[in-house]
Motif scaffolding. Structure first.
Motif, PDB file in Angstrom:
ATOM      1  N   SER A  61       0.812  -1.223   0.000  1.00  0.00           N
ATOM      2  CA  SER A  61       0.000   0.000   0.000  1.00  0.00           C
ATOM      3  C   SER A  61       0.842   1.268   0.000  1.00  0.00           C
ATOM      4  O   SER A  61       0.311   2.362  -0.066  1.00  0.00           O
ATOM      5  CB  SER A  61      -0.932   0.017   1.213  1.00  0.00           C
ATOM      6  N   GLN A  64       0.097   3.992  -2.527  1.00  0.00           N
ATOM      7  CA  GLN A  64      -1.221   4.622  -2.517  1.00  0.00           C
ATOM      8  C   GLN A  64      -1.146   6.037  -1.956  1.00  0.00           C
ATOM      9  O   GLN A  64      -0.441   6.289  -0.987  1.00  0.00           O
ATOM     10  CB  GLN A  64      -2.199   3.772  -1.709  1.00  0.00           C
ATOM     11  N   PHE A 113      -6.530   2.573  -8.788  1.00  0.00           N
ATOM     12  CA  PHE A 113      -6.694   2.843  -7.357  1.00  0.00           C
ATOM     13  C   PHE A 113      -7.172   4.268  -7.113  1.00  0.00           C
ATOM     14  O   PHE A 113      -8.169   4.494  -6.427  1.00  0.00           O
ATOM     15  CB  PHE A 113      -5.390   2.600  -6.589  1.00  0.00           C
ATOM     16  N   HIS A 114      -6.441   5.260  -7.646  1.00  0.00           N
ATOM     17  CA  HIS A 114      -6.798   6.651  -7.367  1.00  0.00           C
ATOM     18  C   HIS A 114      -8.125   7.037  -7.998  1.00  0.00           C
ATOM     19  O   HIS A 114      -8.795   7.941  -7.517  1.00  0.00           O
ATOM     20  CB  HIS A 114      -5.673   7.595  -7.808  1.00  0.00           C
ATOM     21  N   ALA A 117     -10.620   5.166  -5.289  1.00  0.00           N
ATOM     22  CA  ALA A 117     -10.429   5.337  -3.843  1.00  0.00           C
ATOM     23  C   ALA A 117     -11.357   6.395  -3.263  1.00  0.00           C
ATOM     24  O   ALA A 117     -11.362   7.539  -3.706  1.00  0.00           O
ATOM     25  CB  ALA A 117      -8.978   5.706  -3.546  1.00  0.00           C
TER      26      ALA A 117
END
Length: 186
Positions: A61, A64, A113-114, A117
């Motif tokens: 992670s 992230q 992810f971004h 999220a």
């Protein structure tokens, strides 16, 4: 939010990726004189490395919410494309495609992810991510084919370098202005 910078990265990467992956085999066969099996094996290195990297990145992670990771992944991509113009041996291409596979997977994971999220509308964000992948792939294939037919593989690399560098030059001040380097939000 970092999603916009990650999305720019994935769009640029996929455009360049499709230029390289679709045109490199022609270049390797016609100009470098590599056999079809060698060319396929070199491309396999990228695919296998990306698969392994997806698993490894997915288990961590640290990347992230990291603006520096987004920037570094794009700088690595620019450096790889620049280096590709100077290599000509199978071993050098094998190393190139391994590193390319690692960077490819990281840029993809940053975008997915971004994009999702913390979003309440994940399906919309995922749709944007997928549209960017497709637009990059189609644009890269189309323009890569045109540039290779009219000019050369080096022209393709130069086009990727110009577009990627321009995106990064625009991104950096925007990232700083929006607090992206200090942003831990979604």
């Amino acid at each position: 939010p970092l999603r916009y910078f990650a999305w720019i990265g994935v769009l640029i990467l996929y455009a360049g990726y499709s230029m390289i992956i679709n045109i490199y085999p022609l270049f390797a066969l016609d100009v470098l004189g590599f056999s079809e099996s060698l060319t396929g094996t070199l491309l396999l290195f990228r695919g296998m490395t990306a698969c392994i990297a997806f698993v490894l990145i997915g288990k961590t992670s640290r990347w992230q919410f990291s603006a520096p990771t987004i920037v570094i992944s794009q700088i690595v991509y620019i450096a790889l494309v620049a280096a590709m113009g100077f290599i000509s041996t199978p071993v050098a291409y094998a190393v190139f495609f391994v590193i390319f596979g690692l960077d490819f997977s990281l840029v993809y994971m940053l975008s997915i992810f971004h994009g999702a999220a913390g979003a309440s509308n994940r399906e919309k964000r995922m749709m944007i991510h997928e549209v960017l992948l497709t637009v990059g792939t189609v644009a890269g294939s189309l323009f890569g084919g045109i540039l290779y037919e009219l000019y050369s593989f080096q022209t393709i690399l130069n086009a990727i370098l110009i577009a990627s560098s321009a995106a990064l030059i625009v991104e950096l001040p925007l990232m700083k202005k929006t607090g992206g380097f200090n942003n831990k939000s979604k």
